[in-house]
Design an enzyme around this catalytic site. Structure first.
Site, PDB file in Angstrom:
ATOM      1  N   ASP A  21       3.699  -4.532   2.579  1.00 28.34           N
ATOM      2  CA  ASP A  21       2.532  -4.021   3.226  1.00 28.34           C
ATOM      3  C   ASP A  21       2.388  -2.677   3.600  1.00 28.34           C
ATOM      4  OD1 ASP A  21      -0.056  -3.999   3.881  1.00 28.34           O
ATOM      5  OD2 ASP A  21       0.152  -5.453   5.520  1.00 28.34           O
TER       6      ASP A  21
ATOM      7  N   ARG B  88      -5.566   1.393  12.034  1.00 26.77           N
ATOM      8  CA  ARG B  88      -6.661   1.453  11.000  1.00 26.77           C
ATOM      9  C   ARG B  88      -7.210   3.013  10.938  1.00 26.77           C
ATOM     10  NH1 ARG B  88     -11.777  -1.574   8.831  1.00 26.77           N
ATOM     11  NH2 ARG B  88     -12.620  -0.406  10.489  1.00 26.77           N
TER      12      ARG B  88
ATOM     13  N   HIS C 211      -1.725 -12.283   3.737  1.00 27.33           N
ATOM     14  CA  HIS C 211      -1.616 -12.641   5.351  1.00 27.33           C
ATOM     15  C   HIS C 211      -1.839 -14.231   5.845  1.00 27.33           C
ATOM     16  CE1 HIS C 211      -0.954  -8.356   6.055  1.00 27.33           C
ATOM     17  NE2 HIS C 211      -2.177  -8.081   5.400  1.00 27.33           N
TER      18      HIS C 211
ATOM     19  N   HIS D 175     -10.779  -6.260  -1.184  1.00 29.08           N
ATOM     20  CA  HIS D 175      -9.868  -5.805  -0.108  1.00 29.08           C
ATOM     21  C   HIS D 175     -10.160  -6.889   0.968  1.00 29.08           C
ATOM     22  CE1 HIS D 175      -9.696  -3.974   3.737  1.00 29.08           C
ATOM     23  NE2 HIS D 175      -8.653  -3.310   3.154  1.00 29.08           N
TER      24      HIS D 175
ATOM     25  N   HIS E 157       0.916  -1.264  -0.105  1.00 31.72           N
ATOM     26  CA  HIS E 157      -0.210  -0.033   0.072  1.00 31.72           C
ATOM     27  C   HIS E 157       0.952   1.322  -0.079  1.00 31.72           C
ATOM     28  CE1 HIS E 157      -3.250  -2.766   0.937  1.00 31.72           C
ATOM     29  NE2 HIS E 157      -2.693  -3.041   2.073  1.00 31.72           N
TER      30      HIS E 157
ATOM     31  N   GLN F 299       0.846   4.292   2.448  1.00 28.88           N
ATOM     32  CA  GLN F 299       1.077   4.131   3.808  1.00 28.88           C
ATOM     33  C   GLN F 299       2.759   4.226   4.197  1.00 28.88           C
ATOM     34  OE1 GLN F 299      -0.538   0.557   5.453  1.00 28.88           O
ATOM     35  NE2 GLN F 299      -2.544   0.973   4.449  1.00 28.88           N
TER      36      GLN F 299
ATOM     37  N   ARG G  87     -14.894  -8.867   4.507  1.00 29.85           N
ATOM     38  CA  ARG G  87     -15.748  -8.041   5.009  1.00 29.85           C
ATOM     39  C   ARG G  87     -16.071  -6.651   4.326  1.00 29.85           C
ATOM     40  NH1 ARG G  87     -10.696  -7.118   7.446  1.00 29.85           N
ATOM     41  NH2 ARG G  87      -9.854  -4.959   7.375  1.00 29.85           N
TER      42      ARG G  87
ATOM     43  N   TYR H  81      -6.104   0.754  -3.288  1.00 27.95           N
ATOM     44  CA  TYR H  81      -7.530   1.056  -3.086  1.00 27.95           C
ATOM     45  C   TYR H  81      -7.804   2.624  -2.811  1.00 27.95           C
ATOM     46  CZ  TYR H  81      -6.146   0.627   1.780  1.00 27.95           C
ATOM     47  OH  TYR H  81      -5.655   0.518   3.079  1.00 27.95           O
TER      48      TYR H  81
END
Length: 461
Positions: free
Chosen positions: A323, A85, A272, A208, A61, A64, A211, A124
């Site tokens: 990540d 998060r 993961h 993603h 990502h 980040q 959920r 995303y």
């Protein structure tokens, strides 16, 4: 360079160190011939150190990177993935395409320095700060493509289907407004990215999580993908709470539900896969899907430890991801992967296979190397004819390497080295880093510094 010939006194070839290796690059920037036992031929470029294949960073990502190191304080009774998060979303809501390009360029340069030459961008962050579409809906994706192009990094863009805030929630939260997509948006984005014809750029698709992409969303994307040969990535079973929520909503654990309901295959990469049961590992192994382990981030977020012995025993393909970019070096990721297991199981050399591959370092590196092609959508990777001509030249004088027997070189690299260990990094036959430095490094770092000052004002708050 096209048509170039490189010669190494030693190279990691076919799972072992071999001597006098001639590496020939075709006109397409891929290996045309690799031959061991060849004395230095006239006209070949002699490399000044042992040669290793590079690895694919299978989970990134990029935005980040602007948050790395800025979430390491606790001001409440608890701090976990979910509180991290929420703070990370605050960064995601502020970054512009121009800023993302500068962040991405700095990150990709650092990943090159860390021994990666291809990165899979789980992307995303799509829309304007208020959630409306940019004039070109792929403005943020193009920013990352330009960043990778600037430093000469291979890039697999994975536009992410992100439609829900949770298993029982039909919509997104307000602070997730920049992420909103559906299956048709993702398929169109992937098609446009691949049609652009940019060098070193390709695209797959991503979900993603279970959920954030419910069954109907995923089945619609599966229908669009059909039999197309492309990588499909998904976050899964990173957190115990995610497992509990999935059980409450579906009666099944995440990987169990995925395998039973969606029938993943070798195109799928499960990112993961931290919390698994032996039965789930068996199901994933039978499907042919791979897993992407991100040891540095998983440690930083307190995710937990994966069942590495279980995954290795089952023969599930494994790759590495940086990540959230608290670590940006595959040597450190492999060290974290093994050391986490040692701490959890209270024994040493967990990844080794006595009799077959007694070196933990070699077994982990070979696993990550073998698992590098599929996440990026490639048919081959490493020092193999047909693979892109990417490779690393180790500095034999580097910390941990000096005086070490050849038979223990990878052991010393992963468990005994520190600091800069690479003399050169090559992508598609071209040298991108020399002595750890990139030709555009000064400009890239200056632009990144400006962005960080703009985002944080020197406060980190």
């Amino acid at each position: 360079m096209s048509g170039a010939r490189y010669w190494a006194a030693e190279a990691w070839l076919d799972g072992r160190w071999q001597r006098e290796v001639l590496l020939e690059v075709g006109a397409d920037g891929h290996w045309s011939r690799i031959t061991a036992g060849v004395p230095l031929p006239e006209g070949a470029v002699q490399l000044e150190g042992p040669v290793l294949p590079s690895l694919v960073d299978a989970h990134s990502h990029a935005f980040q990177r602007a948050f790395a190191g800025l979430a390491e304080r606790r001001d409440s009774e608890s701090d976990d993935f979910w509180s991290w998060r929420d703070r990370m979303y605050g960064v995601a809501l502020r970054i512009t395409p121009e800023q993302l390009k500068s962040i991405g360029a700095q990150l990709y340069l650092e990943l090159l320095r860390g021994g990666y030459t291809q990165v899979c961008e789980f992307h995303y962050l799509q829309h304007r700060e208020d959630g409306t579409a940019y004039e070109d809906e792929l403005a943020m994706a193009w920013a990352l493509a330009e960043a990778a192009e600037q430093v000469g990094m291979g890039l697999t863009l994975l536009p992410v289907l992100y439609a829900h805030a949770g298993f029982q929630q039909p919509a997104l939260r307000p602070d997730q407004r920049r992420f909103a997509t559906d299956a048709d948006w993702i398929w169109n984005a992937r098609s446009r990215l691949n049609a652009a014809g940019r060098p070193l750029l390709n695209a797959g698709v991503a979900l993603h999580s279970l959920r954030a992409a419910h069954g109907d969303d995923i089945r619609r994307l599966q229908a669009l993908v059909g039999d197309t040969d492309l990588p499909i990535h998904i976050h899964i079973s990173e957190q115990q709470q995610e497992v509990r929520d999935c059980l409450a909503a579906t009666g099944q654990r995440p990987m169990q539900w995925l395998c039973n309901e969606l029938r993943p295959d070798a195109r799928w990469q499960l990112v993961h896969a931290t919390h698994s049961t032996p039965a789930e590992i068996e199901q994933v192994a039978a499907s042919g899907a791979g897993i992407v382990i991100c040891p540095g981030t998983e440690a930083n977020l307190g995710d937990g430890l994966c069942d590495l012995p279980g995954w290795l025993k089952a023969g599930v393909p494994i790759s590495l991801g940086s990540d959230s970019h608290v670590t940006r070096d595959w040597v450190e990721e492999l060290r974290w992967l093994e050391y986490g297991q040692r701490l959890g199981l209270q024994r040493r050399n967990v990844a080794s296979a006595p009799g077959a591959r007694p070196s933990s370092a070699e077994r982990l590196f070979e696993a990550a190397l073998a698992g590098s092609a599929a996440p990026a959508g490639f048919s081959a990777w490493g020092l193999r004819v047909g693979a892109r001509a990417d490779f690393l030249v180790l500095d034999p004088q580097a910390s941990g390497q000096l005086g070490v027997p050849v038979t223990h070189r990878l052991d010393a690299l992963i468990f005994g080295g520190q600091g800069q260990v690479l003399r050169q990094v090559f992508v598609a036959g071209h040298c991108r880093l020399e002595q750890g430095r990139h030709a555009a490094q000064a400009r890239v770092s200056a632009d990144f510094d400006v962005v960080m000052q703009t985002l944080w004002g020197g406060s980190g708050e």
